[in-house]
Scaffold this motif. Structure first.
Motif, short mmCIF file in Angstrom:
data_model
loop_
_atom_site.label_atom_id
_atom_site.label_comp_id
_atom_site.label_asym_id
_atom_site.label_seq_id
_atom_site.Cartn_x
_atom_site.Cartn_y
_atom_site.Cartn_z
N VAL A 69 0.84 -1.20 0.00
CA VAL A 69 0.00 0.00 0.00
C VAL A 69 0.88 1.25 0.00
O VAL A 69 0.61 2.21 -0.74
N HIS A 70 1.94 1.26 0.78
CA HIS A 70 2.85 2.41 0.80
C HIS A 70 3.43 2.66 -0.59
O HIS A 70 3.43 3.78 -1.09
N ARG B 41 0.75 3.90 -3.07
CA ARG B 41 0.41 5.32 -2.83
C ARG B 41 1.46 6.24 -3.45
O ARG B 41 1.11 7.28 -4.02
N GLN B 42 2.73 5.86 -3.34
CA GLN B 42 3.78 6.65 -3.98
C GLN B 42 3.60 6.65 -5.50
O GLN B 42 3.72 7.69 -6.14
N LYS C 66 0.85 6.21 -7.12
CA LYS C 66 -0.35 6.98 -7.44
C LYS C 66 -0.02 8.47 -7.49
O LYS C 66 -0.47 9.18 -8.40
N THR C 67 0.77 8.94 -6.55
CA THR C 67 1.17 10.34 -6.53
C THR C 67 1.97 10.69 -7.79
O THR C 67 1.72 11.72 -8.43
#
Length: 159
Positions: free
Chosen positions: A93-94, A97-98, A100-101
């Protein structure tokens, strides 16, 4: 009691065809540890489960979407080395998320480029009737261009 049928094992070329990649790609993913042979044929050829083709297909889709193979490999490694699903999911997930950014920034950059190209098309269309040779000097002196505060990036690049 009926015996459950064993899944049809696939040769490397069949995995490639099903995953829509080359045999070379399948071999590379095999070397990287993304897939493992389920068995060997009497002739010594690797045989794979149908799930191996699915894995190759989805890895390729992630690559096509812009994820680096080293990052996909990292996710696979973390998942395989984690003691619990919670541990693995936290890392995945971490990372996602990176990604996705980064993807959101790329989308903004592409949207800006799209707008610049649209503006350049609109401006260049006005040059259809231009009788002058397209040199830097004539274009920079043209009232179509000089009437604008700024020029779209594609126009700046070609004049």
């Amino acid at each position: 009691m009926p015996v459950a049928p064993t899944p049809q094992l696939l040769q490397i070329g069949e995995v490639a065809a099903k995953a829509e990649v080359t045999v070379r790609t399948v071999r590379y993913y095999l070397e990287k540890g993304f897939i493992h042979p389920a068995d060997r044929s009497p002739g010594g050829f690797y045989l794979f489960s149908p799930q191996a083709a699915d894995t190759v297909f989805y890895i390729q889709k992630l690559k096509d979407a812009g994820l680096a193979l080293k990052d996909i490999e990292h996710i696979y490694r973390v998942r395989g080395q984690s003691e619990t699903g919670a541990e693995a999911s936290t890392t995945v997930v971490h990372y996602l998320r990176q990604e996705k950014t980064l993807l959101e920034q790329k989308i903004r950059d592409y949207q800006k480029l799209h707008s610049e190209i649209e503006a350049a098309i609109e401006l260049a269309t006005k040059c259809h009737e231009c009788p002058h040779r397209p040199t830097r000097e004539t274009c920079l002196a043209c009232p179509v261009l000089t009437s604008r505060d700024t020029l779209p990036l594609p126009i700046q690049a070609i004049i």
